[in-house]
Design an enzyme around this catalytic site. Structure first.
Site, short mmCIF file in Angstrom:
data_model
loop_
_atom_site.label_atom_id
_atom_site.label_comp_id
_atom_site.label_asym_id
_atom_site.label_seq_id
_atom_site.Cartn_x
_atom_site.Cartn_y
_atom_site.Cartn_z
N CYS A 48 18.46 4.29 0.30
CA CYS A 48 19.03 4.14 1.89
C CYS A 48 18.91 2.59 2.83
O CYS A 48 18.71 1.58 2.15
CB CYS A 48 18.86 5.21 2.52
N HIS A 50 21.23 8.93 -1.25
CA HIS A 50 19.57 8.87 -1.84
C HIS A 50 19.90 10.58 -2.69
O HIS A 50 20.46 11.56 -3.40
CB HIS A 50 19.40 10.85 -0.13
N GLU A 80 16.96 11.18 -4.62
CA GLU A 80 16.64 12.38 -4.49
C GLU A 80 16.95 14.15 -4.19
O GLU A 80 16.62 14.79 -3.86
CB GLU A 80 15.30 11.73 -4.14
#
Length: 214
Positions: free
Chosen positions: A81, A195, A197
């Site tokens: 990011c 992202h 994750e």
């Protein structure tokens, strides 16, 4: 056990990244300790918020030096990011231009779209031979951002003692009237605007692909 450090400089959704990496059987540490960050098998540079604030925070903790030293040693670094954005030459927020790490040529600017931020799941255009996107080229990833770079040129880092090898592999995404850099891979340097994750199994597979480069 394979290890990774999530660099702690006060910016980033570190809990979700720590959890995602731990779920892949990594020994994960959140720290700004330079020795641990240099010696870990992988280093993640997270980031949320404003480009200028993230750069200030990273430099305050010496993270800029850690990233460059790892790249000199050919050791994997993953920016996520705003942690990806600060790898670029500069960021322009409301006319306030801040110098980035200069590892990728390009300027991070406001997306040209009727609605910002770009938030939610979106597909990407992966290049042939992508390591990060191997097996998930057609999947969707989770984005939350208002700024991005619409170019990514290779930078000669010889003066820094860094050799990232051949041309980069760049993954793109389109939102509004902007076609922007969604992921970047060149040698030991990897970065994603989205992202991983928070991108369910597709993101987990991307992280597995990154870990396989250690």
């Amino acid at each position: 056990m394979t290890s990774a450090v999530v660099f702690d400089y006060g910016f980033g959704n570190v809990r979700s990244m720590m959890r995602a990496l731990a779920n892949l059987d990594l020994d994960v540490t959140l720290t700004s300790d330079h020795r641990q960050a240099l010696e870990a098998d992988g280093l993640v540079v997270p980031g949320v918020g404003a480009f200028a604030a993230c750069m200030e925070g990273l430099k305050h903790e010496g993270g800029d030096r850690v990233v460059r030293e790892r790249l000199r040693r050919g050791r994997p670094v993953l920016g996520v990011c705003v942690g990806e954005q600060i790898m670029f030459s500069q960021g322009d927020e409301h006319g306030d231009i801040t110098k980035g790490l200069g590892l990728i040529g390009g300027s991070v600017d406001l997306l040209d779209a009727d609605v910002v931020p770009h938030m939610g799941w979106d597909t990407v255009e992966a290049p042939e031979g992508s390591v990060l996107l191997r097996g998930v080229e057609d999947e969707r990833f989770y984005f939350v951002h208002s700024y991005a770079s619409t170019e990514a040129t290779d930078v000669d880092l010889a003066d820094d003692g860094v050799d990232l090898g051949g041309p980069a592999r760049v993954t793109w995404c389109s939102y509004g009237r902007s076609r922007f850099v969604a992921a970047y891979e060149r040698g030991a340097l990897s970065a994603t605007q989205f992202h991983p994750e928070k991108s369910a199994e597709a993101g987990a597979q991307l992280l597995r692909n990154w870990i396989a480069t250690f």
